[in-house]
Write a protein that holds these residues in place. Structure first.
Motif, PDB file in Angstrom:
ATOM      1  N   VAL A 148       0.837  -1.195   0.000  1.00 34.57           N
ATOM      2  CA  VAL A 148       0.000   0.000   0.000  1.00 34.57           C
ATOM      3  C   VAL A 148       0.878   1.253   0.000  1.00 34.57           C
ATOM      4  O   VAL A 148       0.686   2.168  -0.809  1.00 34.57           O
ATOM      5  CB  VAL A 148      -0.948   0.004   1.214  1.00 34.57           C
ATOM      6  N   TYR A 149       1.870   1.299   0.894  1.00 38.55           N
ATOM      7  CA  TYR A 149       2.765   2.455   0.927  1.00 38.55           C
ATOM      8  C   TYR A 149       3.617   2.532  -0.335  1.00 38.55           C
ATOM      9  O   TYR A 149       3.840   3.613  -0.886  1.00 38.55           O
ATOM     10  CB  TYR A 149       3.688   2.372   2.148  1.00 38.55           C
ATOM     11  N   ARG A 150       4.063   1.394  -0.808  1.00 37.90           N
ATOM     12  CA  ARG A 150       4.946   1.353  -1.974  1.00 37.90           C
ATOM     13  C   ARG A 150       4.267   1.964  -3.197  1.00 37.90           C
ATOM     14  O   ARG A 150       4.920   2.584  -4.035  1.00 37.90           O
ATOM     15  CB  ARG A 150       5.360  -0.090  -2.253  1.00 37.90           C
ATOM     16  N   HIS A 151       2.962   1.811  -3.283  1.00 34.56           N
ATOM     17  CA  HIS A 151       2.267   2.253  -4.493  1.00 34.56           C
ATOM     18  C   HIS A 151       1.324   3.439  -4.272  1.00 34.56           C
ATOM     19  O   HIS A 151       0.891   4.056  -5.231  1.00 34.56           O
ATOM     20  CB  HIS A 151       1.536   1.068  -5.123  1.00 34.56           C
ATOM     21  N   TYR A 152       1.016   3.761  -3.019  1.00 31.00           N
ATOM     22  CA  TYR A 152       0.313   5.019  -2.722  1.00 31.00           C
ATOM     23  C   TYR A 152       1.307   6.092  -2.296  1.00 31.00           C
ATOM     24  O   TYR A 152       1.114   7.267  -2.539  1.00 31.00           O
ATOM     25  CB  TYR A 152      -0.713   4.832  -1.599  1.00 31.00           C
ATOM     26  N   GLY A 153       2.353   5.663  -1.563  1.00 32.01           N
ATOM     27  CA  GLY A 153       3.390   6.577  -1.130  1.00 32.01           C
ATOM     28  C   GLY A 153       3.033   7.417   0.075  1.00 32.01           C
ATOM     29  O   GLY A 153       3.685   8.419   0.354  1.00 32.01           O
TER      30      GLY A 153
END
Length: 417
Positions: free
Chosen positions: A34-39
């Motif tokens: 989630v963080y990797r692709h939403y940032g």
């Protein structure tokens, strides 16, 4: 078997060691799909909110309904904080869940749970000492509905498959064959073929597996979204059905089913009854143990393995799929940079919330396989297969020759006569 009581905030913090989330440099963020692709949203951020203000303060954090419970954060965490289980507990009792992708599948699973609960209730109503009475139409309704569902669920069986000869091995089919009818839109994954492939491989080993007519969904998805009563109804039903079969070993095609039967049922229900003791293995483990006995034709295509989350991180099964893929390859299989317990999640989760992180996670993995020289990306999880096939036509690497293959279906197609 009693159900496990839900935990309060202090118990959650202590049980999952959430305070340890304040002790590192946010190493979970890079691993989190989630963080990797939403940032923006990452596990440590939610943990801090919870520690500062409790569940109410963390109520609207996006991770509560976008976390795919892949356990990659725990793998990266120096303190091994069980963040996925923490998320699962935060979801219990919530009423704000709005599925983006899995609504139809969850509805089907809830219906099965309702049938299981109604069936158990009607069985209890008939047990009134020596004077048993005929069941009413109302009591028979869930039994008849379940029978119709079972008939549809077993439609993939044909005369070429040898099953139900009273052996000690049971094949837990799960929801795989139903995906063909539940899912809408174009999909090149042959889910029923996965089930037939598993039986063919077991038949080649001289095993005619028991197939339960009254098997229901393992309940993994409902457990993960916090619907514990429905999960427990499914768990009790399946444990009872397996116990009645007298099976000593249960084999699954789905890694999530394997972990749920092997681990979550016992934790949630306080352990299976004595008559329900059985070992659980994913089908790749059985095949890897018997590669020599089975015998496979080797293909020339360059294969790369994608490790599913529940196989590599939850079950810790790393070597079995590699041994199998080596037996199917004329050359050396491609080793992807992120592999084993460090493999990325396809972001299917429990069909919770398929947003941009889902599509970009799959896209990134397909590109990684192509750049690594693979011609086929092979996985041993039906959800991974579905997500990869869904994204593949629009992959950013538009000229990619990578195709997606199910490991067990590929193995069955390569069996020597």
């Amino acid at each position: 078997m009693g159900g496990k009581k839900e935990m309060n905030e202090k118990e959650l913090i202590a049980r999952y060691r959430i305070e340890d989330c304040t002790r590192c440099q946010n190493q979970c963020a890079v691993a989190c799909p989630v963080y990797r692709h939403y940032g923006t949203y990452h596990p440590q951020q939610l943990a801090h909110l919870f520690l500062e203000g409790g569940e109410k303060a963390a109520h609207d954090h996006r991770l509560i309904w976008t976390c795919v419970t892949c356990k990659a954060c725990t793998e990266a965490c120096p303190f091994k904080v069980e963040f996925a289980d923490f998320i699962r507990e935060l979801r219990v009792g919530r009423t704000d869940y709005e599925p983006v992708f899995g609504g139809l599948i969850h509805a089907y699973q809830r219906r099965q749970a309702a049938l299981a609960a109604a069936g158990a209730a009607s069985e209890g109503a008939d047990s009134r000492g020596p004077r048993t009475r005929a069941r009413s139409a109302e009591e028979l309704a869930p039994v008849k509905a379940q029978a119709r569902a079972s008939e549809a669920r077993l439609s993939w069986l044909d005369d070429s498959l040898d099953v139900n000869r009273g052996g000690e091995v049971l094949l837990f089919v799960g929801c795989i064959p139903l995906f063909d009818s539940i899912l809408t839109g174009p999909c090149r994954v042959d889910f029923e073929g996965m089930a037939r492939s598993a039986v063919r491989i077991l038949n080649k080993l001289g095993i005619a597996p028991t197939i339960l007519k009254n098997e229901l969904c393992c309940g993994r998805d409902l457990y993960d979204i916090g619907e514990r009563d429905s999960f427990r109804a499914l768990a009790r039903h399946n444990l009872d059905a397996i116990a009645r079969s007298k099976a000593k070993k249960v084999v699954t095609m789905c890694p999530e089913c394997a972990f749920t039967l092997k681990d979550t049922y016992a934790k949630e229900l306080g352990g299976p009854p004595p008559e329900a003791h059985f070992s659980v293995q994913h089908i790749t483990e059985i095949v890897a143990e018997n590669v020599g006995r089975l015998g496979f034709e080797k293909g020339s295509e360059k294969l790369a393995l994608h490790d599913p989350c529940y196989l590599c991180r939850y079950l810790g099964v790393l070597d079995a799929p590699r041994k199998l893929i080596e037996a199917l390859s004329a050359g050396k299989p491609i080793d992807l940079e992120r592999r084993g317990a460090q493999a990325p999640c396809c972001a299917a989760g429990s069909w919770v919330n398929h947003g941009p992180h889902t599509r970009t996670a799959v896209n990134e993995r397909l590109v990684e396989a192509h750049k690594g020289g693979a011609e086929a990306l092979v996985t041993a999880c039906p959800k991974c297969s579905l997500l990869f096939e869904e994204v593949l036509p629009a992959c950013a690497w538009k000229q990619t020759p990578v195709v997606v293959k199910d490991l067990i279906s590929l193995a069955a197609s390569r069996l020597k006569e």
